[in-house]
Design a protein around this motif. Structure first.
Motif, mmCIF file in Angstrom:
data_model
loop_
_atom_site.group_PDB
_atom_site.id
_atom_site.type_symbol
_atom_site.label_atom_id
_atom_site.label_comp_id
_atom_site.label_asym_id
_atom_site.label_seq_id
_atom_site.Cartn_x
_atom_site.Cartn_y
_atom_site.Cartn_z
ATOM 1 N N ALA A 165 16.969 -89.706 34.450
ATOM 2 C CA ALA A 165 16.677 -88.462 33.744
ATOM 3 C C ALA A 165 17.658 -88.237 32.605
ATOM 4 C CB ALA A 165 16.707 -87.279 34.718
ATOM 5 N N LYS A 166 18.945 -88.536 32.832
ATOM 6 C CA LYS A 166 19.943 -88.361 31.767
ATOM 7 C C LYS A 166 19.646 -89.266 30.573
ATOM 8 C CE LYS A 166 23.892 -89.080 33.738
ATOM 9 N NZ LYS A 166 25.291 -89.146 34.188
ATOM 10 N N ASN A 167 19.121 -90.453 30.833
ATOM 11 C CA ASN A 167 18.871 -91.423 29.768
ATOM 12 C C ASN A 167 17.459 -91.353 29.186
ATOM 13 O OD1 ASN A 167 21.477 -92.526 29.975
ATOM 14 N ND2 ASN A 167 20.836 -93.745 31.726
ATOM 15 N N SER A 168 16.615 -90.497 29.729
ATOM 16 C CA SER A 168 15.231 -90.399 29.267
ATOM 17 C C SER A 168 15.167 -89.775 27.874
ATOM 18 C CB SER A 168 14.420 -89.543 30.239
ATOM 19 O OG SER A 168 13.135 -89.300 29.716
ATOM 20 N N GLU A 169 14.293 -90.330 27.048
ATOM 21 C CA GLU A 169 14.102 -89.775 25.696
ATOM 22 C C GLU A 169 13.654 -88.324 25.743
ATOM 23 O OE1 GLU A 169 11.638 -92.099 23.101
ATOM 24 O OE2 GLU A 169 12.479 -93.969 23.854
ATOM 25 N N LEU A 170 12.995 -87.935 26.809
ATOM 26 C CA LEU A 170 12.517 -86.560 26.937
ATOM 27 C C LEU A 170 13.669 -85.563 26.989
ATOM 28 C CD1 LEU A 170 9.687 -87.066 29.565
ATOM 29 C CD2 LEU A 170 9.433 -86.726 27.106
ATOM 30 N N ASN A 171 14.861 -86.031 27.323
ATOM 31 C CA ASN A 171 16.009 -85.141 27.449
ATOM 32 C C ASN A 171 16.994 -85.272 26.296
ATOM 33 O OD1 ASN A 171 15.217 -83.933 29.896
ATOM 34 N ND2 ASN A 171 15.821 -85.776 30.981
ATOM 35 N N TYR A 172 16.605 -85.925 25.223
ATOM 36 C CA TYR A 172 17.493 -86.056 24.066
ATOM 37 C C TYR A 172 17.620 -84.733 23.301
ATOM 38 C CZ TYR A 172 17.592 -91.151 24.522
ATOM 39 O OH TYR A 172 17.776 -92.430 24.966
ATOM 40 N N THR A 173 16.613 -83.888 23.386
ATOM 41 C CA THR A 173 16.649 -82.594 22.706
ATOM 42 C C THR A 173 16.479 -81.500 23.754
ATOM 43 O OG1 THR A 173 14.264 -82.635 22.316
ATOM 44 C CG2 THR A 173 15.679 -83.526 20.580
ATOM 45 N N ASP A 174 16.898 -80.282 23.398
ATOM 46 C CA ASP A 174 16.747 -79.171 24.327
ATOM 47 C C ASP A 174 15.284 -78.820 24.554
ATOM 48 O OD1 ASP A 174 19.434 -78.923 24.762
ATOM 49 O OD2 ASP A 174 19.730 -77.449 23.186
ATOM 50 N N VAL A 175 14.495 -78.880 23.476
ATOM 51 C CA VAL A 175 13.073 -78.540 23.555
ATOM 52 C C VAL A 175 12.285 -79.662 22.892
ATOM 53 C CG1 VAL A 175 11.316 -76.884 22.847
ATOM 54 C CG2 VAL A 175 13.594 -76.083 23.441
ATOM 55 N N LEU A 176 11.227 -80.085 23.538
ATOM 56 C CA LEU A 176 10.386 -81.121 22.940
ATOM 57 C C LEU A 176 9.757 -80.594 21.655
ATOM 58 C CD1 LEU A 176 8.596 -82.499 26.105
ATOM 59 C CD2 LEU A 176 10.361 -83.620 24.760
ATOM 60 N N PRO A 177 9.648 -81.414 20.621
ATOM 61 C CA PRO A 177 9.061 -80.972 19.351
ATOM 62 C C PRO A 177 7.672 -80.359 19.517
ATOM 63 C CG PRO A 177 10.038 -83.142 19.098
ATOM 64 C CD PRO A 177 10.098 -82.795 20.550
ATOM 65 N N ALA A 178 6.860 -80.888 20.396
ATOM 66 C CA ALA A 178 5.512 -80.358 20.592
ATOM 67 C C ALA A 178 5.545 -78.921 21.084
ATOM 68 C CB ALA A 178 4.740 -81.227 21.573
ATOM 69 N N PHE A 179 6.595 -78.539 21.814
ATOM 70 C CA PHE A 179 6.674 -77.184 22.349
ATOM 71 C C PHE A 179 6.710 -76.147 21.232
ATOM 72 C CE2 PHE A 179 8.958 -73.463 23.967
ATOM 73 C CZ PHE A 179 8.118 -73.135 25.008
ATOM 74 N N ARG A 180 7.321 -76.490 20.105
ATOM 75 C CA ARG A 180 7.370 -75.546 18.980
ATOM 76 C C ARG A 180 5.964 -75.193 18.498
ATOM 77 N NH1 ARG A 180 11.606 -79.235 17.760
ATOM 78 N NH2 ARG A 180 13.602 -78.269 18.201
ATOM 79 N N HIS A 181 5.078 -76.200 18.483
ATOM 80 C CA HIS A 181 3.698 -75.955 18.061
ATOM 81 C C HIS A 181 2.947 -75.120 19.093
ATOM 82 C CE1 HIS A 181 4.215 -78.745 14.775
ATOM 83 N NE2 HIS A 181 4.647 -79.678 15.620
ATOM 84 N N ILE A 182 3.189 -75.401 20.357
ATOM 85 C CA ILE A 182 2.544 -74.624 21.420
ATOM 86 C C ILE A 182 3.028 -73.187 21.377
ATOM 87 C CG2 ILE A 182 2.367 -74.366 23.932
ATOM 88 C CD1 ILE A 182 2.578 -77.441 24.076
ATOM 89 N N LYS A 183 4.336 -73.002 21.182
ATOM 90 C CA LYS A 183 4.905 -71.656 21.112
ATOM 91 C C LYS A 183 4.287 -70.885 19.959
ATOM 92 C CE LYS A 183 9.249 -69.183 20.681
ATOM 93 N NZ LYS A 183 10.677 -69.275 20.397
ATOM 94 N N GLN A 184 4.130 -71.545 18.814
ATOM 95 C CA GLN A 184 3.536 -70.899 17.647
ATOM 96 C C GLN A 184 2.089 -70.488 17.949
ATOM 97 O OE1 GLN A 184 3.546 -73.343 14.151
ATOM 98 N NE2 GLN A 184 2.410 -71.863 12.931
ATOM 99 N N MET A 185 1.316 -71.349 18.601
ATOM 100 C CA MET A 185 -0.072 -71.021 18.937
ATOM 101 C C MET A 185 -0.135 -69.845 19.902
ATOM 102 S SD MET A 185 -1.735 -74.887 19.199
ATOM 103 C CE MET A 185 -2.359 -74.544 20.773
ATOM 104 N N VAL A 186 0.762 -69.811 20.879
ATOM 105 C CA VAL A 186 0.778 -68.705 21.833
ATOM 106 C C VAL A 186 1.093 -67.395 21.138
ATOM 107 C CG1 VAL A 186 2.046 -67.759 23.823
ATOM 108 C CG2 VAL A 186 1.318 -70.153 23.830
#
Length: 105
Positions: A77-98
């Motif tokens: 989990a520490k080395n996973s690319e999913l954890n390189y940033t605090d928030v996944l880039p796609a989440f910003r788009h989802i947040k905007q749509m919500v």
């Protein structure tokens, strides 16, 4: 038995569609599949280990011969690319749509 029941349940839609089985027969096969799994469960790790597939080939964090599952999962989990940033880039788009949908309500 396990293999037969698994394959039949997995292909149930074909068996039903082609008229080889009824719904009740598929339910029976599924019940037998679960019974097979209950019987095999106590020995599942030993059975899989008997295939002698190396951890590296399995490429599994959980299927570890050394038993250090939690430590390996944490490292993965520490080395996973999913954890390189605090928030996944796609989440910003989802947040905007919500937020846009909330504004419409």
């Amino acid at each position: 038995s396990l293999y037969l029941h698994y394959e039949c349940v997995d292909m149930a839609h074909h068996l039903l569609h082609d008229g080889h089985c009824t719904g009740d027969q598929i339910k029976y096969l599924k019940k037998r599949l679960y019974e097979d799994l209950v019987k095999i469960r106590p020995n599942a790790v030993s059975l899989v280990d008997s295939f002698d597939i190396p951890d590296r080939q399995l490429n599994s964090v959980l299927g570890r011969r050394d038993g250090n599952v939690y430590e390996a999962l944490f490292e993965w989990a520490k080395n996973s690319e999913l954890n390189y940033t605090d928030v996944l880039p796609a989440f910003r788009h989802i947040k905007q749509m919500v937020e846009e949908n909330r504004a419409k309500i």
